[in-house]
Design an enzyme around this catalytic site. Structure first.
Site, mmCIF file in Angstrom:
data_model
loop_
_atom_site.group_PDB
_atom_site.id
_atom_site.type_symbol
_atom_site.label_atom_id
_atom_site.label_comp_id
_atom_site.label_asym_id
_atom_site.label_seq_id
_atom_site.Cartn_x
_atom_site.Cartn_y
_atom_site.Cartn_z
ATOM 1 N N HIS A 145 -12.918 -43.824 56.995
ATOM 2 C CA HIS A 145 -12.264 -43.504 55.728
ATOM 3 C C HIS A 145 -11.058 -44.403 55.474
ATOM 4 C CE1 HIS A 145 -8.873 -41.424 57.689
ATOM 5 N NE2 HIS A 145 -9.765 -40.871 58.500
ATOM 6 N N CYS A 161 -10.895 -40.252 63.812
ATOM 7 C CA CYS A 161 -11.620 -40.999 62.782
ATOM 8 C C CYS A 161 -11.295 -42.483 62.838
ATOM 9 C CB CYS A 161 -11.280 -40.448 61.409
ATOM 10 S SG CYS A 161 -11.913 -38.782 61.131
#
Length: 185
Positions: A145, A161
């Site tokens: 992301h 992440c």
């Protein structure tokens, strides 16, 4: 007589004299997308993430890829293995996992004991785009992301992440379809 002691002393002295010791040139980290060569085992259309070097590679053709700088998970929180991108979202909503709230209740206080979900937008930690990683049809809760913290690119700073600069994740988002294989080594 040339002994081991003489050799070691000479080597040590030479390393202190400018110009005599071989100097290693430091390679500076560059997060900007670049076309690079990769091993032939990675097939076009695949993503490869190498956390120890803070780079994500999108393989464009045999032995060629676009390399993007990224931020990765802190020690003990990182994802490794193979997954597929099963969901893609523009300006995604976000809520920390229960484990994140437990680890840092002060940082995530507004999420404690409720169902609040942060709307997408400029202040959202997932940034402009998110690619959701699944294994065998099950959400891993790991994402590739964007980020609101560009200073974390090139570092191990996330809760697991893979982070990218917003303009880079938008570029990647436009290139990869649902079903893309992602390998994190």
């Amino acid at each position: 007589m040339f002994t081991r002691r003489v050799f070691l002393a000479s080597t040590a002295a030479a390393s202190l004299m400018p110009g005599l010791a071989a100097a290693k040139k430091a390679v500076e980290y560059d997060p900007a997308p670049q076309f690079v060569r990769v091993k032939k085992q990675f097939l076009p259309g695949q993503l490869l993430v190498v956390p120890r070097s803070y780079y994500l590679y999108f393989v464009t053709e045999p032995r060629k890829a676009i390399r993007y700088g990224c931020g990765v998970g802190k020690a003990g929180l990182e994802f490794t293995g193979t997954a597929t991108i099963d969901v893609k979202k523009e300006w995604p909503t976000w809520r920390p996992t229960n484990e994140m709230i437990e680890r840092d209740p002060v940082a995530y206080a507004k999420f404690k004991d409720n169902d609040y979900v942060q709307p997408g937008g400029n202040g959202n930690p997932l940034g402009a785009r998110a690619l959701y990683l699944f294994q065998n049809g099950v959400d891993t809760y790991f994402r590739i992301h964007g980020t609101t913290q560009p200073q974390t690119i090139g570092r191990a700073a996330s809760n697991g992440c893979i982070r990218m600069l917003n303009e880079h994740v938008v570029d990647l988002y436009n290139r990869v379809p649902i079903g893309t294989v992602v390998t994190v080594v």
